[in-house]
Every structure is written in C-alpha cells, then in structure tokens.
Design a protein around this motif. Structure first.
Motif, short mmCIF file in Angstrom:
data_model
loop_
_atom_site.label_atom_id
_atom_site.label_comp_id
_atom_site.label_asym_id
_atom_site.label_seq_id
_atom_site.Cartn_x
_atom_site.Cartn_y
_atom_site.Cartn_z
N ALA A 218 -5.34 -1.18 6.28
CA ALA A 218 -4.21 -0.31 5.93
C ALA A 218 -2.92 -1.13 5.90
CB ALA A 218 -4.08 0.83 6.95
N SER A 219 -1.88 -0.51 5.35
CA SER A 219 -0.57 -1.17 5.28
C SER A 219 -0.12 -1.55 6.68
CB SER A 219 0.46 -0.23 4.66
OG SER A 219 0.18 -0.02 3.30
N GLY A 220 0.44 -2.74 6.80
CA GLY A 220 1.00 -3.17 8.07
C GLY A 220 0.16 -4.24 8.74
N VAL A 221 0.49 -4.48 9.98
CA VAL A 221 -0.18 -5.52 10.75
C VAL A 221 -1.26 -4.87 11.60
CG1 VAL A 221 0.19 -7.23 12.59
CG2 VAL A 221 1.91 -6.92 10.80
N PHE A 237 -3.25 -0.01 12.57
CA PHE A 237 -2.29 -0.81 11.80
C PHE A 237 -0.88 -0.27 12.04
CE2 PHE A 237 -6.34 -0.95 9.79
CZ PHE A 237 -6.51 -2.28 9.49
N GLU A 238 0.06 -1.20 12.12
CA GLU A 238 1.44 -0.78 12.30
C GLU A 238 2.28 -1.29 11.14
OE1 GLU A 238 3.19 -2.06 15.94
OE2 GLU A 238 5.15 -1.27 15.33
N GLN A 239 2.87 -0.36 10.43
CA GLN A 239 3.80 -0.71 9.35
C GLN A 239 5.19 -0.41 9.90
OE1 GLN A 239 3.64 -2.04 6.21
NE2 GLN A 239 5.87 -1.82 6.23
N ALA A 240 5.84 -1.47 10.37
CA ALA A 240 7.07 -1.28 11.16
C ALA A 240 8.32 -1.13 10.30
CB ALA A 240 7.23 -2.45 12.13
N GLN A 241 8.24 -1.50 9.02
CA GLN A 241 9.39 -1.31 8.14
C GLN A 241 9.12 -0.07 7.28
OE1 GLN A 241 7.44 -4.15 8.01
NE2 GLN A 241 8.65 -5.40 9.40
N PRO A 242 10.17 0.74 7.03
CA PRO A 242 9.94 1.96 6.23
C PRO A 242 9.41 1.63 4.83
CG PRO A 242 12.15 1.95 7.19
CD PRO A 242 11.57 0.59 7.43
N ILE A 243 8.45 2.42 4.38
CA ILE A 243 7.91 2.26 3.02
C ILE A 243 7.77 3.65 2.40
CG2 ILE A 243 6.68 0.09 3.39
CD1 ILE A 243 4.09 1.85 3.74
N PRO A 244 7.85 3.73 1.07
CA PRO A 244 7.62 5.02 0.41
C PRO A 244 6.18 5.49 0.64
CG PRO A 244 8.53 3.41 -1.13
CD PRO A 244 8.17 2.66 0.11
N THR A 245 6.01 6.80 0.68
CA THR A 245 4.69 7.35 0.97
C THR A 245 3.62 6.86 -0.02
OG1 THR A 245 5.46 9.30 -0.23
CG2 THR A 245 5.45 9.42 2.18
N GLY A 305 14.63 -13.61 -2.26
CA GLY A 305 15.02 -13.57 -0.86
C GLY A 305 13.80 -13.33 0.01
N PRO A 306 13.99 -13.27 1.34
CA PRO A 306 12.85 -13.20 2.26
C PRO A 306 11.89 -12.07 1.90
CG PRO A 306 14.90 -13.40 3.47
CD PRO A 306 15.28 -13.25 2.03
N TYR A 307 10.60 -12.36 2.08
CA TYR A 307 9.58 -11.33 1.92
C TYR A 307 9.84 -10.26 3.00
CZ TYR A 307 5.03 -9.06 2.11
OH TYR A 307 4.02 -8.12 2.12
N PRO A 308 9.81 -8.98 2.63
CA PRO A 308 10.32 -7.97 3.56
C PRO A 308 9.40 -7.53 4.69
CG PRO A 308 9.72 -6.99 1.43
CD PRO A 308 9.59 -8.46 1.27
N PHE A 309 8.12 -7.85 4.63
CA PHE A 309 7.19 -7.32 5.63
C PHE A 309 6.57 -8.45 6.45
CE2 PHE A 309 6.85 -4.32 1.86
CZ PHE A 309 7.76 -3.41 2.37
N SER A 310 5.69 -8.08 7.39
CA SER A 310 5.13 -9.09 8.30
C SER A 310 3.78 -9.63 7.85
CB SER A 310 4.94 -8.48 9.70
OG SER A 310 6.13 -7.85 10.09
N ALA A 311 3.18 -9.01 6.86
CA ALA A 311 1.88 -9.46 6.39
C ALA A 311 1.78 -9.22 4.89
CB ALA A 311 0.76 -8.69 7.10
N TYR A 312 0.92 -9.98 4.25
CA TYR A 312 0.64 -9.70 2.83
C TYR A 312 -0.75 -10.17 2.45
CZ TYR A 312 0.89 -9.06 -2.13
OH TYR A 312 0.61 -8.61 -3.39
N GLY A 313 -1.33 -9.44 1.52
CA GLY A 313 -2.63 -9.80 0.99
C GLY A 313 -3.09 -8.71 0.03
N SER A 314 -4.36 -8.75 -0.30
CA SER A 314 -4.90 -7.77 -1.24
C SER A 314 -6.16 -7.16 -0.68
CB SER A 314 -5.24 -8.45 -2.57
OG SER A 314 -4.09 -9.03 -3.15
N ALA A 315 -6.42 -5.93 -1.08
CA ALA A 315 -7.73 -5.31 -0.84
C ALA A 315 -8.33 -5.08 -2.22
CB ALA A 315 -7.58 -4.00 -0.07
N ILE A 316 -9.53 -5.60 -2.42
CA ILE A 316 -10.15 -5.53 -3.75
C ILE A 316 -10.99 -4.26 -3.83
CG2 ILE A 316 -11.92 -6.63 -5.22
CD1 ILE A 316 -9.16 -8.48 -3.32
#
Ligand code: ARG
Ligand code: ZN
Length: 612
Positions: A218-221, A237-245, A305-316
C-alpha cells in the motif's frame, strides 16, 4: 441502495426509528447512548465541494486529516472486502452532518467518538450521511468509525472499458486471484468512505490482512508485518504526507518484493526507500524497466525539487488497464512496463500526488507536467528534445483541441490534457534558459504544494516568476480555442546526460566553452526561425464569463477556506491577478472540442497514456 428514505427520517422522531437507524443498519450495534435524530433539513443540505466536473463529490467544509484503515481481503480475486476505517476529521465551517462518498460495501456500523451514531447510506447516490451528537465545529477534531463488508461499489469509466476503484482480478490458469486499487478520478469511494476529492488530501494508515501466501502492498512506508489467523498476514503501511484519495494504492497478490538501494533525493537529501512488487512469475523483460527507477528519481528531483515522500516504487498488475500514479507506489500494468510510462507516473508523485488539484477540470496540471517529464528524461539520456516536441505538436494537430481547463468528464484524460498541456510548458520553457526553467518548476512545487492548485495560479506564478512573455505564452496555450502556432524559442541548447552539449545558435553558459568552436549544431541548419511565441490572437481580452471559470472561482473560494486548517497559505500565491482572468476569445477561430474518444485513443491511453 437507499435503506431509509428522507421521508422516513422526516416522519420519524421516536426511539423506535432511532433504533432502526442506529441498530438495524448497524446489525451488531446497540446504541449505548440515545442521540437525537438528524434534523431532516440538515441531512438534505449537506453541500458537496462543488467540483465543476463532478458536482456531487465531497462535502464542502469537511477536512479529513487521516484515514486509519483496517482492511480484510479474505478471498483475493473477488470483489468482496470488509474493513473498519477511522476518519479523523475537522471542519472549516460548522457541519450539522457528515456526508462521505461511499458507493461500496454495506455499512455495518457507524460510531462518533466510539458511540453509535445515526446514519443513512444511499448506495445509489454514493453518500453516507452521519449525524454527530453535535455539529462538527472548526477547531475541533472528531473520530468517526465506519465498519463495512460486502461487494465493492461499481464506478464505470465512461471512456475506458473498465470500472475505476477496487479491482478484482480472478484466478486464471497459473495466475492467482488478486486485487488492487485504480481509483482516478473518484473510485476510492467504491471501497472506502471518503471525502473523495483531490482538494482534501489526507494521511493514511493502512493495515491489510491477506490469506496465506499473499502479500499486501500500500501507499507509504511498511511499518509492520504480523501473523494473522490461518497462516495469513497483516501488513501495515503509513503514508505520513497527505495525498489525494484517488492516489491511495492497495495491492493484494502473490508478490515478490524487490528492494533496491535507497535514493538520497528526499526532503533535505533524505533517503527515499526503494521497493517494487512483482507478481510471482513476472517475466524478466517486464522487470527490466524498473531498474531505472532510481535514476529517474534523480533526474526528476533535479528538475522538480526533492521527492516528496519517503518511499517509491511500483506494483505490477496483470490486467491491461491504464498505469496510475498511486502515491509512493505507482500501479504499473505489465503492458505499460516501460521507462517512458514509469517516468510519467514517477513525475506525478510531484504533480498530482504532492501538488493537488483544486478541481478536476484542472487535471492538465497533472498530465501536462507528467508528460513534460518524459521530455526532460529523454533529454537527460541524450535524445534530441526537438524531435519529441515536434512529435507532440503533430499529434496535437491530429486531435481536436480545446483550452486546457476541461469542461466535461470525457475531456479529463484526452490528448489536450497530456500533449497540449506539455506543449504549453514547452512554450514557457523556450522563453527562458534552462536554469530559469528549472527554478520555475522547482518554485511551482515548493510554493504551491500546500493547497490545491488551479490554472489561474500557474498563470499568475508564471508571469511573476518569469515575466510577461512567459506569462503570455502560457496564457495563449492555456486559453486559445485553437492549437497555438508552433514556435521554437531562442534557447535551443540541449544538455545531455553525460554533460554533452548540443551547440545551438545561443548555447547555454554551461556549454559555451565547449561550443566556442564553429561546430554547427544538428539543428542550426534547419533554417527554422527562432520566432516569437505570440500570435495576433493572443490579444483577445474579452472577459470570460464561462461557467467553468465561474465555478472554478467558487471552488477556489471554498477550497481556500476548506484548507486553512491543514495548510498554510503560501506567499508565492500572492499576485494572482485580473489579467489572467481574461481569456483569449476573439479572432482565433475554433475547432469543436472533443467530447468522446476514438477507439485508437482508448487503446493508446490504456497502454501508455500520453505517448507520442
Ligand atoms: N493519471 C493516469 C496517468 O496518466 C491516467 C488515468 C486514466 N484514468 C481514467 N479513469 N481514464 O498516468
Ligand atoms: Zn498521467
């Protein structure tokens, strides 16, 4: 489905009716206190946010801060799910009722600060209306718990042969059943009660319990992975920065999780964790595209500018659906597993996920920037940007065009949003040098991520940051009913990844020493004038009295107050001015706008949205 009509609510004032509302629908819920019945007028007058494309979505004045979700996917591949969500909410105006978007499973129980609360779930309208013990007031927080179970709701996409929202991928052959979210623009309400509008992003804590052999992502760390009954597991999973639903990712599959080296492109140089999820048995050529993710993050962070979140990747995912920029975890179909699409979805992490839309009509602010990122990446790999831009222009010329702000749902993901949107940014770029353009992109993200954005914001920012010529160029591309003329700018140098320079008529300072010899550039002999960007039709200044513009302003006013509790206003937003509220109208001619897409457009979008 509406279980209780308003007429019942209107007539009912007895404890019996209350028991029906809070007890029968709640099934297992026995009221421990006796809340008063909702005043009918209050139920009826809950105001949606006022989106110009989706007027019924959301609730004006509601500010959801966090969704804490416990989800159980007992039989992956089917549409049934069950869960409990706790919404932490506040308000920017007194709210006598809460009105959440929810098409999805049946509601079992609703609680306000732990106590049973009367509610009404109209699955046809997709609204869950909840009566608090007293109105929710600005400055106060409340925790609202909704328990639900059953089949996910259905939200068809008018342009694509898919339903958006909770996806069920049945087992087939060797493939096991799987589920995932694909919610843009308003599919999250098919499985979760939400304020389903990008102008109200929130943080998420997502716990997903899956059967033995399955993995949830899921979204987040990822914070925890613990055993569940019958060999299952619960992933948190913790998505600590606000994101659109719509950007919330949830995936359930038999995955292989592949971790890669963290990339130090986060805020203040912090590490961005890298992980990708491949369904067991994913082919090597599908996996290959994802080896570039770290490099893509570096190139894009340099421009944005800086990537806004703490993790990134893809789910196929295996079905042939559009790729989607789900926050921290792009949702990538096997068929779109290529670098270009990955660059596009990665760029959306800044444009769409961090910077959010004030109104769905503004979606080009997501798609245009994400498409432009494809050019920035290609140039960083040493490709000639001009060829890509020319390809875009040719493609835009083959499609019907329209001003960038959309006026219908069918326009949201059309060629104009992607390609004309990207060309609009290029029209700005060619008025300045690349250092200024980079500052402009970084300034847009840094100054405007703290409340939802509009085209008017970008126009005002462009004029303030880069001057009148850039502002007028963007305005022409944003507002002209027809496709503006293709003009090359003065700054035609192209930096290449390895520090190479294509020496043009006006080489950039970084290149000038290398270009001091008279080596002609590839493009210098093209004979094409580095003409000005404006055509005579830029001068039309008739005041726009269109409905879309009016409703955008209304939305902005609503949104501004709606956001004030969560987001500080940025000083960079000052200077929005009247000149940008005028539109190009006369003398440009007009082609009809596209209201439906060709078959070819549809398949192109599914495979790889925005491709030249
Ligand atoms: N934002 C996605 C992308 O371009 C496209 C989603 C299209 N969705 C849809 N419902 N038509 O990356
Ligand atoms: Zn996109």
């Amino acid at each position: 489905m509406t279980r209780f009509t308003f007429s019942l609510v209107r007539r009912s004032s007895s404890l019996l009716a209350l028991a029906l509302l809070a007890g029968t629908q709640g099934q297992t819920a026995t009221p421990t206190a006796v809340p008063t019945l909702p005043p009918p007028s209050a139920l009826i007058t809950a105001q949606p946010i006022g989106d110009s494309i989706f007027p019924a979505l959301g609730q004006a004045g509601l500010d959801v801060l966090n969704y804490d979700l416990d989800l159980f996917v007992d039989r992956p591949g089917r549409s049934e799910l069950r869960g409990t969500v706790v919404l932490t909410v506040t308000a920017t105006q007194p709210l006598p009722v809460l009105s959440l978007d929810f098409l999805g499973p049946q509601v079992l129980d609703v609680r306000w600060e732990g106590l049973p609360a009367p509610y009404r779930h109209d699955q046809t309208a997709g609204k869950l209306t909840i009566q608090p013990p007293q109105p929710l007031r600005p400055g106060t927080l409340a925790r609202v718990t909704v328990r639900f179970a059953g089949k996910a709701g259905v939200r068809p996409d008018p342009d694509l042969p898919i339903d958006v929202g909770w996806q069920a991928v049945p087992a087939q052959g060797d493939r096991v059943g799987a589920n995932f979210t694909l919610s843009e623009p308003d599919g999250t309400r098919t499985f979760l009660p939400v304020n389903d509008h990008p102008s109200d992003p929130a943080t998420f804590t997502t716990r997903v319990t899956v059967p033995a052999g399955y993995t949830a992502a899921a979204s987040g760390v990822e914070r925890a992975e613990v055993a569940a009954p019958d060999g299952g597991r619960t992933f948190t999973f913790e998505q600590a920065q606000p994101i659109p639903t719509y950007t919330l990712a949830i995936h359930v599959n038999q995955f292989e999780r592949v971790d890669a080296a963290a990339v130090p492109v986060g805020v203040a140089g912090s590490d961005v964790l890298r992980r990708d999820y491949f369904p067991v048995g994913t082919q090597a050529d599908t996996r290959a595209a994802y080896t570039s993710t770290g490099e893509i993050l570096k190139v894009l962070a340099e421009w944005f500018g800086p990537y806004p979140f703490s993790a990134y990747g893809s789910a196929i995912v295996t079905p042939r659906v559009p790729a989607l920029e789900t926050a921290t975890l792009s949702t990538m179909p096997v068929t779109s597993s290529n670098t270009r699409v990955l660059v596009h979805e990665t760029a959306h992490q800044w444009f769409g996920d961090q910077l959010t839309l004030a109104d769905w009509s503004e979606v080009w602010l997501n798609e245009g920037f994400a498409t432009y990122a494809e050019l920035l990446w290609a140039q960083a790999q040493g490709e000639a940007g001009e060829d890509i831009v020319r390809g875009w222009y040719a493609r835009a010329g083959r499609s019907q065009t329209r001003p960038l702000v959309a006026t219908s749902e069918a326009q949201l993901f059309d060629t104009t949003a992607y390609i004309r949107g990207a060309l609009a940014l290029h029209a700005v770029r060619v008025t300045v040098d690349d250092a200024a353009f980079k500052g402009y992109l970084r300034g847009w993200v840094a100054g405007f991520h703290n409340r939802p954005v509009t085209t008017a914001d970008l126009l005002a920012y462009t004029r303030t940051r880069l001057g009148a010529t850039a502002g007028a160029a963007l305005r022409l591309w944003a507002e002209s009913p027809e496709l503006p003329p293709f003009r090359k700018g003065k700054h035609r140098h192209i930096h290449r990844a390895q520090g190479g320079c294509a020496c043009q008529a006006t080489p950039h300072a970084r290149c000038s020493s290398r270009c001091s010899s008279s080596r002609p550039s590839r493009r210098a002999s093209s004979g094409r004038p580095s003409g000005r960007l404006l055509s005579p039709c830029t001068m039309g200044t008739k005041r726009n009295s269109g409905r879309a513009i009016r409703s955008r302003r209304a939305v902005k006013a609503t949104t501004k107050s709606a956001r004030s509790s969560k987001w500080a206003l940025s000083s960079a937003r000052s200077g929005k001015g009247s000149p940008d509220s005028r539109s190009i109208s006369a003398g440009c001619g007009s082609k009809p706008s596209s209201s439906s897409l060709s078959r070819r457009d549809v398949s192109r979008k599914i495979d790889a949205l925005g491709r030249v």
